[in-house]
Enzyme design. Sequence first.
Site, PDB file in Angstrom:
ATOM      1  N   THR A   1      -1.681   5.537   2.369  1.00 35.67           N
ATOM      2  CA  THR A   1      -2.866   4.695   2.351  1.00 35.67           C
ATOM      3  C   THR A   1      -2.887   3.804   3.583  1.00 35.67           C
ATOM      4  O   THR A   1      -1.866   3.238   3.974  1.00 35.67           O
ATOM      5  CB  THR A   1      -2.893   3.813   1.091  1.00 35.67           C
ATOM      6  OG1 THR A   1      -2.862   4.656  -0.064  1.00 35.67           O
ATOM      7  CG2 THR A   1      -4.145   2.947   1.045  1.00 35.67           C
TER       8      THR A   1
ATOM      9  N   LEU B   1       0.865  -1.174   0.000  1.00 34.30           N
ATOM     10  CA  LEU B   1       0.000   0.000   0.000  1.00 34.30           C
ATOM     11  C   LEU B   1       0.907   1.230   0.000  1.00 34.30           C
ATOM     12  O   LEU B   1       2.010   1.198   0.555  1.00 34.30           O
ATOM     13  CB  LEU B   1      -0.898   0.024   1.242  1.00 34.30           C
ATOM     14  CG  LEU B   1      -1.909  -1.121   1.393  1.00 34.30           C
ATOM     15  CD1 LEU B   1      -2.611  -1.013   2.739  1.00 34.30           C
ATOM     16  CD2 LEU B   1      -2.926  -1.111   0.268  1.00 34.30           C
ATOM     17  N   ASP B   2       0.453   2.298  -0.604  1.00 29.23           N
ATOM     18  CA  ASP B   2       1.231   3.529  -0.606  1.00 29.23           C
ATOM     19  C   ASP B   2       1.416   4.039   0.818  1.00 29.23           C
ATOM     20  O   ASP B   2       0.660   3.694   1.729  1.00 29.23           O
ATOM     21  CB  ASP B   2       0.539   4.604  -1.441  1.00 29.23           C
ATOM     22  CG  ASP B   2       0.531   4.294  -2.927  1.00 29.23           C
ATOM     23  OD1 ASP B   2       1.385   3.496  -3.358  1.00 29.23           O
ATOM     24  OD2 ASP B   2      -0.321   4.842  -3.646  1.00 29.23           O
ATOM     25  N   LYS B   3       2.410   4.894   0.992  1.00 27.66           N
ATOM     26  CA  LYS B   3       2.753   5.410   2.315  1.00 27.66           C
ATOM     27  C   LYS B   3       1.540   5.983   3.053  1.00 27.66           C
ATOM     28  O   LYS B   3       1.330   5.689   4.237  1.00 27.66           O
ATOM     29  CB  LYS B   3       3.832   6.491   2.177  1.00 27.66           C
ATOM     30  CG  LYS B   3       4.225   7.163   3.485  1.00 27.66           C
ATOM     31  CD  LYS B   3       5.252   8.262   3.262  1.00 27.66           C
ATOM     32  CE  LYS B   3       5.577   8.971   4.561  1.00 27.66           C
ATOM     33  NZ  LYS B   3       6.582  10.062   4.364  1.00 27.66           N
TER      34      LYS B   3
ATOM     35  N   ARG C   1      -5.785   6.020  -7.677  1.00 29.68           N
ATOM     36  CA  ARG C   1      -5.538   7.456  -7.700  1.00 29.68           C
ATOM     37  C   ARG C   1      -5.586   7.996  -9.129  1.00 29.68           C
ATOM     38  O   ARG C   1      -6.176   9.060  -9.394  1.00 29.68           O
ATOM     39  CB  ARG C   1      -4.185   7.745  -7.052  1.00 29.68           C
ATOM     40  CG  ARG C   1      -4.111   7.311  -5.594  1.00 29.68           C
ATOM     41  CD  ARG C   1      -2.683   7.248  -5.070  1.00 29.68           C
ATOM     42  NE  ARG C   1      -2.072   8.568  -5.039  1.00 29.68           N
ATOM     43  CZ  ARG C   1      -0.786   8.770  -4.722  1.00 29.68           C
ATOM     44  NH1 ARG C   1      -0.002   7.743  -4.449  1.00 29.68           N
ATOM     45  NH2 ARG C   1      -0.303  10.001  -4.705  1.00 29.68           N
TER      46      ARG C   1
END
Length: 345
Positions: A174, A170-172, A272
């Site tokens: 998220t 997961l992105d930072k 996104r």
Amino acid sequence: MPVGTANRPVLVLYKVIDRPVFLSAMPHVATRTEFIVTAGESPKRLDHFLANREPYFSRTALQRLIEDGHITVGGQVVKPSHKVRPGDCVVLVVPRPEPVAINPEPIPLIILYEDESLLVLNKPAGLVVHPAPGHWTGTLVNALLHHMQSGEGHLSTIGGKERPGLVHRLDKETTGILVVAKNDQAHRILAGQFKAHSIIRVYEAFVWEGPKTREGRIELSIGRDTKDRKTFSARTTNPRESLTSYRVKERFGAAAAHVELFPGTGRTHQLRVHLKAIGCPILGDQTYGGKKVMDVGGIGIPRVMLHAKVLGFVHPVSHKMVTFSAELPEDMMTVLNALKGKEDE
């Protein structure tokens, strides 16, 4: 497998400017690459030329290499803005890599489930999943190595030395559900389900304005953007098919909406990019939405408002379907209540 003592596992990477290079991939010496400028590539700035020819480096990293004298044109040290000409010989010398140890760190983990083959986490906002440029410490991998010290078990090695146990990420900014494999067999089985898109995944997000329809599908092939390599878009030389379905849960006038997202594929930044493509970037996502999504009617948005709420998969040992969920984190609930309050005004 982790390198180190039995009581203190340590991973070792090699860092070159802004990217990791692994022990098995690169000798302990500098590397030299030559490029010849063709007629179709002139006139062009040196850093732009190299960004197209050497996609593994960011333009910032290339500019740093140029300024440090590691990149020359015709044997001469020049500036990043130097205009290359047809026939120019550009030489890129990557300095000898410096070892970077990845050590266990006592970072708290929110573990929802754990057995001998996997563990399921609820990732908080701000936690980078694995070591990367600018984040060589304080990552989920550091936390997982520490967690393994305090109990029995290991992490799968298929992801490589930099991503032990990581089947997905997961992105930072998220938050939400993440599954980690503790052995290679579990990793292969889980990775196969992700590849087959048989994983159940549900995300929640707050978006700018909101989709025109209550439900819909976004089909858009995306890849690394040709002009900004840190982002992804349909403007790419390597498009990959991607699909996202959505459902609007609640609208807050014309300002914003609360949506559920169902990714049919798992491309980097997919949700996104897809929401930006339909004119509804995620609130707090300045990269894809600009400054406007950082404030909605006076409500400040602290981060990307994206949460991985549900993750379901077939357990690699029991072969039974298991599903995990995590409610919206506190910061998203605060924004949600503020949006509701703003609508009632």
